[in-house]
Design an enzyme around this catalytic site. Structure first.
Site, PDB file in Angstrom:
ATOM      1  N   GLY A 206       0.834  -1.213   0.000  1.00 55.65           N
ATOM      2  CA  GLY A 206       0.000   0.000   0.000  1.00 55.65           C
ATOM      3  C   GLY A 206       0.855   1.244   0.000  1.00 55.65           C
ATOM      4  O   GLY A 206       2.046   1.195  -0.318  1.00 55.65           O
ATOM      5  N   ASN A 207       0.263   2.360   0.330  1.00 56.99           N
ATOM      6  CA  ASN A 207       1.039   3.602   0.459  1.00 56.99           C
ATOM      7  C   ASN A 207       0.439   4.456   1.574  1.00 56.99           C
ATOM      8  O   ASN A 207      -0.586   4.103   2.145  1.00 56.99           O
ATOM      9  CB  ASN A 207       1.100   4.351  -0.878  1.00 56.99           C
ATOM     10  CG  ASN A 207      -0.280   4.707  -1.391  1.00 56.99           C
ATOM     11  OD1 ASN A 207      -0.986   5.501  -0.782  1.00 56.99           O
ATOM     12  ND2 ASN A 207      -0.678   4.107  -2.503  1.00 56.99           N
ATOM     13  N   TYR A 208       1.084   5.598   1.852  1.00 59.14           N
ATOM     14  CA  TYR A 208       0.691   6.400   3.022  1.00 59.14           C
ATOM     15  C   TYR A 208      -0.475   7.356   2.781  1.00 59.14           C
ATOM     16  O   TYR A 208      -0.798   8.155   3.645  1.00 59.14           O
ATOM     17  CB  TYR A 208       1.885   7.226   3.505  1.00 59.14           C
ATOM     18  CG  TYR A 208       3.015   6.410   4.073  1.00 59.14           C
ATOM     19  CD1 TYR A 208       2.794   5.561   5.147  1.00 59.14           C
ATOM     20  CD2 TYR A 208       4.296   6.500   3.540  1.00 59.14           C
ATOM     21  CE1 TYR A 208       3.834   4.803   5.677  1.00 59.14           C
ATOM     22  CE2 TYR A 208       5.342   5.753   4.067  1.00 59.14           C
ATOM     23  CZ  TYR A 208       5.097   4.907   5.134  1.00 59.14           C
ATOM     24  OH  TYR A 208       6.120   4.166   5.657  1.00 59.14           O
TER      25      TYR A 208
END
Ligand code: CTP
Length: 399
Positions: A206-208
């Site tokens: 995923g990412n932030y």
């Protein structure tokens, strides 16, 4: 949104009257003009001096004051909205029957503006058939009713009958009476948040991205009168307005499917989601065990959704992409604008402090297809969303 809006509040005798102190504070903070009428019974629950100080206006209570007559017609004509909150059982019954034994009821009967009520009573009173009948009657007369909450009541019992919270009342007023019209009749599609690409039943890539920017854009578009659909990846953000359609997805593929379904009807599409560029080639059905010291993970490209939508875009559609860059920001954003056939790209750089993923603030530059760039200061994401929506609105109306 409430700047200069004239809101007349009628307070009746109910414990929930204390919440009106907070409501007035919030309304005045949002630059609304507030005037207040109280029934004589309401004075037992909150002091008029608190309300006159917070609203910066005299509080009206009596039909006749020091031998002069209070002009109830003028009050009803001054207001954009007359909010009766809390609405007690007693005042409800009087409204349903057209009684007029105090100033609040005289203003109600002569008001030309919309009248909104926020009832507050104990659960048993709330469920009494007389209350239901009275509510039905005032609804038929054209009044608006803010639903009651469920929770702890003044009696100590739990149940239905609590007056809606001040923030909910404000949202109700904005949704029903104070939305702008610059995007009226426009369908706006927005993507937000990260995507998660699963590896096995317990792990993902995923990412932030928090989704804050996309959610704020969706709300601003809605507040300007648009019909908004928000497609969001996994995000903890919540929408304040129930009329915005929210589609929650997890992966880039699911986001693509959802976008494809809705893109054709959208007048404006804003792709603010941080969509995964790669996904695992294989998703294992059992948890991956740590058998080896090293592990090569094989990934394949996901569909570039903005690129695909750019190919399908018609002349009447407006397509906006985002670019999150860490180097050669303007140059890279220009490439994205051109390659993806977008009308505009909203650039944010990870080199700007307090901007981008996870922060409540953002600093953007908008690149437009005619080669112009517009730079904006660091602002909270709500204000950034306003800038983005007003930029798009200006360009659409220029067309
Ligand atoms: N985007 C998309 N589909 C993807 C990846 C990105 O639609 N699979 C969209 C994003 O929503 C954004 C724009 O493309 O509006 C630019 O995203 P960004 O991550 O900045 O750039 P990429 O195109 O992914 O290119 P790179 O990661 O190489 O910078």
């Amino acid at each position: 949104m409430l700047h200069g809006k004239k809101i007349l509040i009628g307070i009746t005798g109910s414990i929930a009257a204390y919440k009106i102190i907070f409501l007035v504070r919030l309304l005045v903070k949002q630059e609304a003009e507030v005037k207040i009428i109280m029934t004589p019974a309401a004075k037992e629950f909150v002091a008029p001096i608190v309300l006159s100080t917070l609203s910066k206006n005299k509080v009206y209570i009596d039909l006749v004051e020091e031998n002069s007559w209070a002009n109830h017609v003028a009050l009803g004509r001054w207001a954009d909205v007359f909010l009766i909150a809390p609405l007690s059982c007693n005042t409800l019954a009087k409204m349903a029957n057209g009684h007029c034994d105090n100033l609040l009821l005289a203003v109600y009967l002569s008001a030309k503006c919309p009248v909104v009520v926020a009832p507050a009573m104990d659960e048993d009173m709330w469920h009494h058939p007389a209350t239901k009948n009275n509510l039905d009657r005032i609804k038929k007369y054209g009044n608006f009713i803010i639903p009651v909450d469920n929770g702890e009541l003044a009696s100590g019992l739990f149940g239905e009958g609590r007056m809606a919270e001040p923030a909910t009342i404000i949202t109700y007023l904005i949704e029903n009476f104070f939305r702008g019209t610059t995007l009226k009749n426009k369908k706006v599609l927005i993507t937000a948040g990260p995507t998660y690409e699963p590896l096995d039943p317990v792990r993902f890539i995923g990412n932030y991205s928090s989704g804050k920017m996309g959610f704020a854009i969706a709300e601003q578009a809605y507040l300007q009168g648009a019909d908004v659909t928000l497609i969001s990846g996994p995000s903890h953000e919540q929408l304040n307005y129930n009329s915005i359609k929210l589609i929650r997805v997890t992966t880039a593929n699911k986001m693509y499917e959802a976008c494809l379904k809705l893109f054709k009807q959208a007048n404006i599409t804003i792709m603010s989601a941080a969509i995964a560029d790669y996904q695992p080639i294989e998703i294992l059905s059992n948890k991956i065990k740590k058998k080896h010291a090293e592990w090569d993970l094989k990934l394949q490209k996901t569909t570039d959704i903005l690129f695909q939508l750019g190919k399908q875009k018609t002349k009447s559609q407006f397509l906006v992409g985002f670019a999150l860059e860490t180097e050669n920001e303007i140059e890279n954003a220009h490439k994205k604008l051109k390659n993806k056939n977008a009308d505009a790209i909203v650039l944010n750089s990870l080199n700007d402090t307090n901007a981008g993923f996870g922060f409540d603030t953002n600093k953007i530059t908008i690149l437009y297809k005619d080669g112009t760039t517009s730079k904006f200061e660091l602002k909270n994401k709500k204000d950034v969303a306003k800038d983005i929506i007003s930029f798009i609105t200006d360009k659409i109306h220029e067309k």
